[in-house]
Design an enzyme around this catalytic site. Structure first.
Site, PDB file in Angstrom:
ATOM      1  N   CYS A  56       0.863  -1.282   0.009  1.00  0.00           N
ATOM      2  CA  CYS A  56       0.075  -0.094   0.102  1.00  0.00           C
ATOM      3  C   CYS A  56       0.797   1.178   0.226  1.00  0.00           C
ATOM      4  CB  CYS A  56      -0.981  -0.006   1.153  1.00  0.00           C
ATOM      5  SG  CYS A  56      -0.356  -0.060   2.988  1.00  0.00           S
ATOM      6  N   HIS A 108      -3.073   0.701   6.651  1.00  0.00           N
ATOM      7  CA  HIS A 108      -3.407   0.934   5.211  1.00  0.00           C
ATOM      8  C   HIS A 108      -3.517   2.007   4.745  1.00  0.00           C
ATOM      9  CE1 HIS A 108      -4.150  -1.101   1.514  1.00  0.00           C
ATOM     10  NE2 HIS A 108      -5.260  -0.456   1.256  1.00  0.00           N
ATOM     11  N   HIS A 120      -6.119   1.985  -4.294  1.00  0.00           N
ATOM     12  CA  HIS A 120      -4.997   1.530  -3.435  1.00  0.00           C
ATOM     13  C   HIS A 120      -4.360  -0.011  -3.784  1.00  0.00           C
ATOM     14  CE1 HIS A 120      -8.062  -1.330  -1.190  1.00  0.00           C
ATOM     15  NE2 HIS A 120      -8.692  -0.744  -2.155  1.00  0.00           N
TER      16      HIS A 120
END
Length: 308
Positions: A56, A108, A120
């Protein structure tokens, strides 16, 4: 005739290269989004930082790097970059953060693209677009940061974030030596240290950073390690800077936030408040706020508060 043809081609190439260089140097939120969307379907790779595989934060760092903005790797580092943005003011290119995915705290992130959607890297799908309102992501939303301007194509992450010029004095209140960096970001290199207790001149402020000098060392330090005081003394919260508030805020630290007896790192820790808690902001003192969650009352750094 051939000579003139060569000169024309050379001139064309020169102006073409100049144009490309200028455009590459500009950074915009929409440009970051456009770059990020090119990589949909790229597989997930733990620690991945290239189009062969992303995790991420590696994906976010790569997309911004293509627009000329260098970010550190790791969500814990990226969550301190740029300036904080409320969810109601999100713009394309803002970085959105989520907590409690595979571990507690910020774990995240992705890039906001508009309409409550973000792009993402998913462990199961690779680079993909998801809704921030779906049942999985909605309760895990943590915060957002803006490091690129969505409207004016200018970087916001470093020196463009000057909030004020200053000639204030401050005391370094870190327990040990405080790292001094070449720029206002954790991604900038460490160039020296300043000892705890040292009085420094505060030359400028950049979001949560300050450019300081102790006479021999000059560079950037985090504001959380400075006890600001215009006359150079080592008092705690400057009473002249008190402002009544009464508004509410959310604790956005990745874990518990220390609550202190006064508005300074040198004050004792009297308790803690969990990340995600809503508190009442009673007063603000420079870079500190007196808050209460109903059971705990004391001072916390403003950098850990998302004002509502």
């Amino acid at each position: 005739m051939q000579k003139w043809w060569v000169l024309i081609v050379a001139a064309f190439m020169f102006f073409s290269v100049t144009t490309v260089d200028t455009e590459t140097a500009e950074a915009s939120g929409q440009g970051v989004v456009s770059e990020a969307m090119k990589h949909q379907g790229t597989p997930y790779q733990w620690g991945g930082k290239t189009p062969s595989g992303f995790d991420c934060s590696g994906f976010v760092a790569y997309a911004f790097a293509q627009e000329g903005i260098d970010l550190p790797f790791g969500t814990a580092n990226q969550v301190n970059e740029g300036s904080r943005v409320s969810r109601s003011n999100l713009q394309a290119g803002d970085i959105v953060f989520f907590s409690g995915t595979y571990r507690s705290g910020v774990s995240h992130n992705g890039i906001y693209i508009g309409n409550n959607q973000f792009v993402h890297t998913s462990a199961s799908q690779g680079v993909t677009v998801s809704s921030m309102n779906n049942s999985y992501w909605a309760p895990k939303y943590h915060s957002a940061r803006r490091v690129a301007d969505s409207s004016s194509s200018e970087a916001v992450a470093s020196t463009a974030d000057v909030s004020s010029s200053s000639s204030d004095k401050a005391t370094v209140v870190n327990a040990n030596n405080l790292n001094v960096r070449s720029g206002p970001s954790l991604s900038n290199s460490r160039i020296d240290t300043i000892s705890g207790g040292t009085t420094v001149d505060v030359e400028e402020e950049y979001n949560y950073w300050a450019k300081v000098s102790d006479g021999s060392t000059e560079g950037y330090v985090s504001l959380r390690f400075l006890d600001m005081d215009n006359d150079g003394s080592t008092s705690t919260a400057n009473v002249s800077s008190v402002s009544s508030s009464g508004q509410q805020a959310e604790i956005i630290n990745t874990s518990n936030v220390n609550v202190r007896s006064g508005g300074s790192m040198s004050d004792s820790v009297t308790g803690s408040i969990s990340g995600g808690s809503t508190v009442e902001v009673q007063e603000e003192f420079n870079y500190w706020a007196k808050v209460s969650d109903g059971s705990t009352e004391g001072f916390v750094s403003l950098r850990f508060l998302d004002m509502k």
